[in-house]
Design an enzyme around this catalytic site. Sequence first.
Site, mmCIF file in Angstrom:
data_model
loop_
_atom_site.group_PDB
_atom_site.id
_atom_site.type_symbol
_atom_site.label_atom_id
_atom_site.label_comp_id
_atom_site.label_asym_id
_atom_site.label_seq_id
_atom_site.Cartn_x
_atom_site.Cartn_y
_atom_site.Cartn_z
ATOM 1 N N SER A 47 -30.994 36.212 44.022
ATOM 2 C CA SER A 47 -30.154 35.103 44.492
ATOM 3 C C SER A 47 -30.347 33.785 43.758
ATOM 4 O O SER A 47 -29.611 32.829 44.042
ATOM 5 C CB SER A 47 -30.384 34.876 45.992
ATOM 6 O OG SER A 47 -29.625 35.788 46.749
ATOM 7 N N LYS B 238 -27.358 32.078 42.310
ATOM 8 C CA LYS B 238 -26.519 31.086 42.988
ATOM 9 C C LYS B 238 -26.705 29.674 42.435
ATOM 10 O O LYS B 238 -25.926 28.774 42.773
ATOM 11 C CB LYS B 238 -26.795 31.110 44.493
ATOM 12 C CG LYS B 238 -26.408 32.428 45.168
ATOM 13 C CD LYS B 238 -26.617 32.352 46.681
ATOM 14 C CE LYS B 238 -26.201 33.637 47.379
ATOM 15 N NZ LYS B 238 -27.266 34.651 47.405
ATOM 16 N N SER C 102 -28.592 30.776 51.585
ATOM 17 C CA SER C 102 -28.343 31.754 50.526
ATOM 18 C C SER C 102 -27.289 32.783 50.936
ATOM 19 O O SER C 102 -27.418 33.979 50.657
ATOM 20 C CB SER C 102 -29.652 32.466 50.126
ATOM 21 O OG SER C 102 -29.489 33.164 48.916
ATOM 22 N N LYS D 50 -33.822 27.044 44.807
ATOM 23 C CA LYS D 50 -33.216 28.323 45.176
ATOM 24 C C LYS D 50 -34.216 29.461 45.107
ATOM 25 O O LYS D 50 -34.988 29.559 44.162
ATOM 26 C CB LYS D 50 -32.025 28.623 44.254
ATOM 27 C CG LYS D 50 -31.151 29.752 44.757
ATOM 28 C CD LYS D 50 -30.381 29.354 46.005
ATOM 29 C CE LYS D 50 -29.884 30.544 46.792
ATOM 30 N NZ LYS D 50 -30.958 31.283 47.499
#
Length: 387
Positions: free
Chosen positions: A59, A62, A119, A230
Amino acid sequence: MKLLKVTLCYVMCFIFLLAVPARAYAAPAVEAPSYILMEASTGQIICEQNAEERRSPASITKIMTLLVIFDHLGTGRVRLDSQVMTSAYAKSMGGSQVFLEEGEVQTLETIIKCIAVASGNDASVAAAEFIAGSEGEFVNLMNQRAKDMGLTNTHFEDCCGLSESDNHYTSARDVALMSRELLTKYPQVMDYTKIWMEDITHVTRQGTSNFTLSSTNKLLKMYEWTTGLKTGSTSKALYCLSATASRDKIDLIAVVMGSPTNKTRFQDAMALLDYGYSVSALYEDPNEEQLPQLPVKGGVQEEAALTYKEPFRYLDIAGSDLGSIEKTISLPPELIAPVKRGDAVGEAVYKLDGQRIGSVSILSDVTIDKAGYKDYLMKVWRLFCSL
């Protein structure tokens, strides 16, 4: 004789201590096989290991998703209050999600929060479809953005990081570079990445309900200077993190990829950040002093006002005396018309211990057209009238 040996031993130890650099800190203990530590404003790399190695990002994909979203916000074609509708496909995303329903409408700002805080894979796809018409087209924008940034070890297959395809990859260095681009170009993203918990409201055919977004970035509670950014984890990628922090005007980006456990990735990031702050010192020159005007040959004006392109920042990790940095202004004796506002006409050069450490361009602050026949007549007339 024994006393002489003892004395010599002390002398040797003293000489050894003098030889050790003033700032000799042990390298951080990091379990992640691939990592990098960068200072955001300067791009200075403080330490790294296998930073060019291509790895599955999960992730932290992102980060690029957010970057493309903010690029579009910057054009004015979409706004934070734009209405984003969730498709059946977006709703079907597994993994980390915020449980958007098909047909549910949220503002783009709420969708950004769902991505940056929780997320949300469903939120990422909803944003992608809203901006580009489909996830596939949005991924094309992500890959083009990576290409434009020169990220040679990056390629995306989706916008949320669920893909475990060998063709979905990036590197610790590329993640640091895209993180830097996001933070420095769109610092407002930190309004969202610093959120620990926040409620959103689902309004669907089933009714209205509240849902609490909880940050996946535990550093927000573990490390007081955390600003983002993140997390990501899959069975292939293991545990990844791009951790950002700001302390004493120094903005650090610590990227770890492939950490063996959830706990380890946060420990790794904190070890890197602590190390960075222990060895770093920042030199800043705001470049606010007035510059001289330059003569312009053959122009409708005879002098051009000048300005600095930007402030100067230099990150030192060697324990240098930053007070000894020297600044030299380099300008030509004159400019030749035409001159455009923003043209680079000189530079300010910075040196430390005689070595060049950087420079800032000096720009023309005005546009000066080339003088024509009538302009010369007017100059002669004004000169005559002044006699």
